[in-house]
Design an enzyme around this catalytic site. Structure first.
Site, mmCIF file in Angstrom:
data_model
loop_
_atom_site.group_PDB
_atom_site.id
_atom_site.type_symbol
_atom_site.label_atom_id
_atom_site.label_comp_id
_atom_site.label_asym_id
_atom_site.label_seq_id
_atom_site.Cartn_x
_atom_site.Cartn_y
_atom_site.Cartn_z
ATOM 1 N N LYS A 177 38.737 76.966 -60.113
ATOM 2 C CA LYS A 177 37.593 77.787 -59.712
ATOM 3 C C LYS A 177 37.830 79.190 -60.242
ATOM 4 O O LYS A 177 38.805 79.852 -59.872
ATOM 5 C CB LYS A 177 37.449 77.794 -58.190
ATOM 6 C CG LYS A 177 36.330 78.721 -57.716
ATOM 7 C CD LYS A 177 36.084 78.608 -56.229
ATOM 8 C CE LYS A 177 35.017 79.580 -55.778
ATOM 9 N NZ LYS A 177 34.716 79.464 -54.360
ATOM 10 N N LYS B 35 34.772 74.777 -61.753
ATOM 11 C CA LYS B 35 33.651 75.587 -61.296
ATOM 12 C C LYS B 35 33.756 76.993 -61.878
ATOM 13 O O LYS B 35 34.829 77.588 -61.808
ATOM 14 C CB LYS B 35 33.694 75.653 -59.770
ATOM 15 C CG LYS B 35 32.656 76.558 -59.137
ATOM 16 C CD LYS B 35 32.881 76.586 -57.665
ATOM 17 C CE LYS B 35 31.878 77.536 -57.051
ATOM 18 N NZ LYS B 35 32.024 77.676 -55.641
#
Ligand SMILES: NCc1[nH]cc(CCC(=O)O)c1CC(=O)O
Ligand SMILES: [Mg+2]
Length: 308
Positions: free
Chosen positions: A178, A231
């Site tokens: 992320k 992400k």
């Protein structure tokens, strides 16, 4: 016949926002077509989506400032509307796969994913808070726990805690890679969860780094993750491909709020054909190697494909 990549409604997890109350529905200003809904209206939306073939949902709560504190205490209050909503969804639609979010930010007066002290994020002190949150969500009926906080060691900590409480069947979709991205802003509007000071760069990854994602993936595999997530998705297709080629677990990609909003905005201005750009973007995420796609476009995709 020779198409190498084909999207299916079964590829998707649909992120949805829930708020307290009855008969409440507010559009997120920076995410046209996305709403914060009270549980009763959320159930209707989930029912519609199930009828379109969407099987999985990721539910995020938006809390008023008055419920927030330094320790994210509200996240484990058994009477809190988020846990009650998860329970209601699972008992109403046992066939739905429900993912919940583990991170402190929606409940934190600091707006950070971890515990803040003197401007620093305390990694290890955050872990027990996250594990208690995960247990509360599993107890409410969550099928997949999604730690989005990026503290080091949290997957193992949460796995051990879930197992000790008997939730051996609850799986973990780790936010493995992320990145500290500017594409999350519309989501922070939706939850009113932007950091009050500083940024998230000490715990989220540097967008300059590719191979660091392999270290994150290796740790998550060892710690017991069931899915590895990348992400955002579109600016990180190389990361999706790298993890797909070098790991065994299913790869998920989060097509985040800003990726949704920029297509919607360009469409509204008449600059791009939103539907075509949506399909091309989603296809690229799957082509890169994602088995699972978390996307605000899930329902729109399902509606386009319902007669196919
Ligand atoms: N734990 C926070 C969290 N969980 C999911 C998102 C972003 C999702 C999106 O942009 O769609 C974020 C934002 C952040 O890290 O600040
Ligand atoms: Mg990690």
């Amino acid at each position: 016949m020779v198409e190498e990549t084909r999207l299916s409604v079964k590829d998707f997890i649909f992120p949805l926002f829930v708020i307290e109350g009855i008969n409440q529905k507010e559009e997120v200003a920076s995410m046209p077509g996305m709403y914060r809904r009270s549980t009763d209206l959320l159930l209707k939306e989930i029912e519609e989506c199930l009828n379109l073939g969407i099987k999985a949902f990721d539910i995020f709560p938006a809390y008023p400032e008055s419920k927030k504190d330094r320790f994210a205490t509200e996240s484990i209050n058994p009477e809190t509307f988020y846990l009650k909503a998860i329970n209601k969804i699972k008992t109403t639609f046992p066939e739905a796969c429900i993912m919940t979010d583990v991170a402190m930010d929606p409940y934190s007066s600091d707006g950070h994913d971890g515990l803040v002290e003197n401007g620093q994020i305390l990694n290890d002190e955050t872990l027990p808070i996250l594990s208690k949150m995960a247990i509360a969500q599993a107890q409410a009926g969550a099928d997949i726990i999604g730690p989005s906080d990026m503290m080091d060691g949290r997957v193992g900590h949460i796995r051990t805690a879930l197992d000790q409480e008997g939730y051996t069947d609850v799986s973990i979709m780790s936010y493995t890679a992320k990145y500290a991205s500017a594409f999350y802003n519309p989501f922070r509007d939706a939850l009113d969860s932007a950091p009050k000071s500083g940024d998230k760069k000490t715990y989220q990854m540097d967008p300059a780094n590719l191979h660091e994602a392999l270290i994150e993936a290796e740790l998550d595999e060892i710690e017991g993750a069931d899915f590895l997530m990348v992400k955002p998705a579109l600016a990180y297709l190389d990361v999706i491909k790298l993890l797909k080629d070098n790991t065994q677990l299913p790869i998920a990609a989060y097509n985040v709020s800003g990726e949704y909003s920029m297509i919607k905005a360009a469409h509204e201005k008449g600059w791009l054909d939103g539907e075509k750009v949506m399909l091309e973007s989603l296809l690229s995420i799957k082509r890169a190697g994602a088995k699972v796609i978390l996307s605000y476009f899930a329902k729109e995709f399902a509606l386009l494909n319902k007669d196919k």
